[in-house]
Every structure is written in structure tokens, then in C-alpha cells.
Write a protein that holds these residues in place. Structure first.
Motif, PDB file in Angstrom:
ATOM      1  N   ALA A 165       0.844  -1.193   0.000  1.00  0.00           N
ATOM      2  CA  ALA A 165       0.000   0.000   0.000  1.00  0.00           C
ATOM      3  C   ALA A 165       0.882   1.247   0.000  1.00  0.00           C
ATOM      4  CB  ALA A 165      -0.911   0.002   1.214  1.00  0.00           C
ATOM      5  N   GLU A 166       0.420   2.271  -0.675  1.00  0.00           N
ATOM      6  CA  GLU A 166       1.168   3.523  -0.713  1.00  0.00           C
ATOM      7  C   GLU A 166       1.070   4.195   0.650  1.00  0.00           C
ATOM      8  OE1 GLU A 166       0.952   7.629  -3.196  1.00  0.00           O
ATOM      9  OE2 GLU A 166       0.662   5.759  -4.300  1.00  0.00           O
ATOM     10  N   LYS A 167       2.219   4.569   1.180  1.00  0.00           N
ATOM     11  CA  LYS A 167       2.250   5.142   2.513  1.00  0.00           C
ATOM     12  C   LYS A 167       2.300   6.664   2.435  1.00  0.00           C
ATOM     13  CE  LYS A 167       4.556   1.136   4.302  1.00  0.00           C
ATOM     14  NZ  LYS A 167       5.796   0.451   4.204  1.00  0.00           N
ATOM     15  N   GLU A 168       1.570   7.285   3.323  1.00  0.00           N
ATOM     16  CA  GLU A 168       1.622   8.738   3.419  1.00  0.00           C
ATOM     17  C   GLU A 168       2.756   9.119   4.351  1.00  0.00           C
ATOM     18  OE1 GLU A 168      -2.039  10.633   4.457  1.00  0.00           O
ATOM     19  OE2 GLU A 168      -3.212   9.142   3.371  1.00  0.00           O
ATOM     20  N   THR A 169       3.486  10.150   3.980  1.00  0.00           N
ATOM     21  CA  THR A 169       4.560  10.593   4.858  1.00  0.00           C
ATOM     22  C   THR A 169       4.022  11.632   5.826  1.00  0.00           C
ATOM     23  OG1 THR A 169       5.224  12.301   3.281  1.00  0.00           O
ATOM     24  CG2 THR A 169       6.348  10.195   3.127  1.00  0.00           C
ATOM     25  N   THR A 170       4.352  11.455   7.069  1.00  0.00           N
ATOM     26  CA  THR A 170       3.938  12.405   8.092  1.00  0.00           C
ATOM     27  C   THR A 170       4.918  13.577   8.099  1.00  0.00           C
ATOM     28  OG1 THR A 170       5.257  11.369   9.822  1.00  0.00           O
ATOM     29  CG2 THR A 170       3.007  10.515   9.488  1.00  0.00           C
ATOM     30  N   PRO A 171       4.511  14.705   8.650  1.00  0.00           N
ATOM     31  CA  PRO A 171       5.440  15.843   8.733  1.00  0.00           C
ATOM     32  C   PRO A 171       6.713  15.516   9.521  1.00  0.00           C
ATOM     33  CG  PRO A 171       3.201  16.587   9.109  1.00  0.00           C
ATOM     34  CD  PRO A 171       3.159  15.092   9.055  1.00  0.00           C
ATOM     35  N   LEU A 172       6.607  14.670  10.543  1.00  0.00           N
ATOM     36  CA  LEU A 172       7.790  14.290  11.302  1.00  0.00           C
ATOM     37  C   LEU A 172       8.749  13.473  10.443  1.00  0.00           C
ATOM     38  CD1 LEU A 172       9.363  14.251  13.930  1.00  0.00           C
ATOM     39  CD2 LEU A 172       8.042  12.238  14.606  1.00  0.00           C
ATOM     40  N   GLU A 173       8.221  12.540   9.650  1.00  0.00           N
ATOM     41  CA  GLU A 173       9.064  11.764   8.747  1.00  0.00           C
ATOM     42  C   GLU A 173       9.725  12.664   7.715  1.00  0.00           C
ATOM     43  OE1 GLU A 173       6.249   8.984   7.265  1.00  0.00           O
ATOM     44  OE2 GLU A 173       6.617   7.525   8.860  1.00  0.00           O
ATOM     45  N   GLU A 174       9.000  13.653   7.229  1.00  0.00           N
ATOM     46  CA  GLU A 174       9.546  14.617   6.275  1.00  0.00           C
ATOM     47  C   GLU A 174      10.668  15.429   6.922  1.00  0.00           C
ATOM     48  OE1 GLU A 174       9.943  16.504   2.613  1.00  0.00           O
ATOM     49  OE2 GLU A 174       8.802  14.710   3.152  1.00  0.00           O
ATOM     50  N   LEU A 175      10.501  15.817   8.168  1.00  0.00           N
ATOM     51  CA  LEU A 175      11.527  16.559   8.891  1.00  0.00           C
ATOM     52  C   LEU A 175      12.787  15.715   9.060  1.00  0.00           C
ATOM     53  CD1 LEU A 175      12.243  19.153  10.465  1.00  0.00           C
ATOM     54  CD2 LEU A 175      11.321  18.041  12.491  1.00  0.00           C
ATOM     55  N   ALA A 206      18.291  24.866   6.129  1.00  0.00           N
ATOM     56  CA  ALA A 206      17.851  25.445   7.398  1.00  0.00           C
ATOM     57  C   ALA A 206      16.420  25.965   7.348  1.00  0.00           C
ATOM     58  CB  ALA A 206      18.794  26.565   7.821  1.00  0.00           C
ATOM     59  N   GLN A 207      16.094  26.730   6.331  1.00  0.00           N
ATOM     60  CA  GLN A 207      14.767  27.352   6.285  1.00  0.00           C
ATOM     61  C   GLN A 207      13.658  26.312   6.188  1.00  0.00           C
ATOM     62  OE1 GLN A 207      14.499  30.642   6.901  1.00  0.00           O
ATOM     63  NE2 GLN A 207      12.359  30.136   7.167  1.00  0.00           N
ATOM     64  N   GLU A 208      13.862  25.295   5.352  1.00  0.00           N
ATOM     65  CA  GLU A 208      12.847  24.241   5.216  1.00  0.00           C
ATOM     66  C   GLU A 208      12.658  23.507   6.549  1.00  0.00           C
ATOM     67  OE1 GLU A 208      14.630  21.764   2.296  1.00  0.00           O
ATOM     68  OE2 GLU A 208      13.809  22.888   0.612  1.00  0.00           O
ATOM     69  N   ILE A 209      13.762  23.174   7.204  1.00  0.00           N
ATOM     70  CA  ILE A 209      13.687  22.432   8.460  1.00  0.00           C
ATOM     71  C   ILE A 209      13.049  23.291   9.550  1.00  0.00           C
ATOM     72  CG2 ILE A 209      15.092  21.413  10.294  1.00  0.00           C
ATOM     73  CD1 ILE A 209      16.962  20.379   8.081  1.00  0.00           C
ATOM     74  N   LEU A 210      13.435  24.550   9.625  1.00  0.00           N
ATOM     75  CA  LEU A 210      12.856  25.431  10.635  1.00  0.00           C
ATOM     76  C   LEU A 210      11.360  25.637  10.405  1.00  0.00           C
ATOM     77  CD1 LEU A 210      15.651  28.106  11.026  1.00  0.00           C
ATOM     78  CD2 LEU A 210      14.997  26.334  12.662  1.00  0.00           C
ATOM     79  N   ASP A 211      10.960  25.845   9.154  1.00  0.00           N
ATOM     80  CA  ASP A 211       9.534  26.018   8.858  1.00  0.00           C
ATOM     81  C   ASP A 211       8.730  24.782   9.242  1.00  0.00           C
ATOM     82  OD1 ASP A 211      10.035  28.547   7.887  1.00  0.00           O
ATOM     83  OD2 ASP A 211      10.030  27.926   5.770  1.00  0.00           O
ATOM     84  N   SER A 231       9.606  22.346  11.348  1.00  0.00           N
ATOM     85  CA  SER A 231       9.622  22.101  12.793  1.00  0.00           C
ATOM     86  C   SER A 231       8.712  23.101  13.523  1.00  0.00           C
ATOM     87  CB  SER A 231      11.037  22.165  13.342  1.00  0.00           C
ATOM     88  OG  SER A 231      11.601  23.433  13.153  1.00  0.00           O
ATOM     89  N   ASN A 232       8.670  24.350  13.088  1.00  0.00           N
ATOM     90  CA  ASN A 232       7.751  25.318  13.698  1.00  0.00           C
ATOM     91  C   ASN A 232       6.296  24.903  13.481  1.00  0.00           C
ATOM     92  OD1 ASN A 232       9.731  26.962  14.740  1.00  0.00           O
ATOM     93  ND2 ASN A 232       9.800  28.291  12.937  1.00  0.00           N
ATOM     94  N   LYS A 233       6.027  24.394  12.298  1.00  0.00           N
ATOM     95  CA  LYS A 233       4.679  23.911  11.989  1.00  0.00           C
ATOM     96  C   LYS A 233       4.295  22.757  12.914  1.00  0.00           C
ATOM     97  CE  LYS A 233       2.027  21.726   8.317  1.00  0.00           C
ATOM     98  NZ  LYS A 233       2.119  21.090   6.999  1.00  0.00           N
ATOM     99  N   LEU A 234       5.226  21.840  13.126  1.00  0.00           N
ATOM    100  CA  LEU A 234       4.956  20.698  13.996  1.00  0.00           C
ATOM    101  C   LEU A 234       4.797  21.112  15.466  1.00  0.00           C
ATOM    102  CD1 LEU A 234       7.415  18.046  12.568  1.00  0.00           C
ATOM    103  CD2 LEU A 234       4.934  17.914  12.554  1.00  0.00           C
TER     104      LEU A 234
END
Length: 115
Positions: free
Chosen positions: A18-28, A102-107, A109-112
């Protein structure tokens, strides 16, 4: 009728395909690995190469693979320089990787943290 054990086995196979959805934490975590990996790979490869050059220089200087003492010392010094420089190159590459992502990770992580 399918037994409970067979149902679990079927569900396990189904979830593997099955196709798995990536969570924001996994993306981080993925972005963090992407920031770190190039520096680590380079450090391993360059460090191994430096150690091999140093080893060849030692073998030449100790007359294990020839009677080239002076060349062995020169090659050994180059190997030592490579091994010493490896740390500083690694630090610079890590810093560049952090700056790039940095900017992608900070954005993300702030979202999470704000959810």
C-alpha cells in the motif's frame, strides 16, 4: 474460512504494497538526513583515501615496497595532510548543508511545534 493468523499475514502483505503517506515528522527527519549525508559520505571516502595514502607512504619509507625512503616520507606527509584536512572539510560541508536546508527544516519544525 480464513484463520486469524492468515488474516494477520494478509494484512502484513497488504501494508507492504500500500502507498504510505509521509507524516510531517518523517519529512523533517528526511530533510535532516539530506542536510547531513553529503558531508558524512565525503568524510568517510576522503578519510579512507587519506589513510591509504599515508599507509603507502609508510610502506615506502620503511622499504617494504621499494627502496624509496624520501618518496615515502613525501607521500606520508600528503596522507597526513589529507587526514587532518578531512575534519575541516567535513565541518565546512556540514555548515553548508545546514545553511542550505535550514529554512525548510525550521519552517517544518515550527509547523509541527505549533500544531
Amino acid at each position: 474460512m480464513i484463520s486469524e493468523k492468515e488474516k494477520k499475514e494478509i494484512e502484513k502483505m497488504r501494508s507492504a504494497y500500500a502507498e504510505k503517506e509521509t507524516t510531517p515528522l518523517e519529512e523533517l527527519k528526511r530533510k535532516d538526513r539530506a542536510a547531513r549525508r553529503p558531508a558524512a559520505v565525503f568524510a568517510y571516502i576522503f578519510g579512507i583515501a587519506g589513510a591509504l595514502v599515508l599507509g603507502v607512504g609508510m610502506c615506502l619509507a620503511m622499504r617494504v615496497i621499494g627502496d624509496l625512503f624520501i618518496l615515502g616520507i613525501a607521500v606520508g606527509i600528503v596522507g597526513i595532510a589529507m587526514v587532518v584536512a578531512n575534519y575541516f572539510i567535513y565541518k565546512a560541508m556540514r555548515k553548508a548543508g545546514r545553511k542550505k536546508h535550514a529554512q525548510e527544516i525550521l519552517d517544518l519544525s515550527n509547523k509541527l511545534l505549533n500544531e
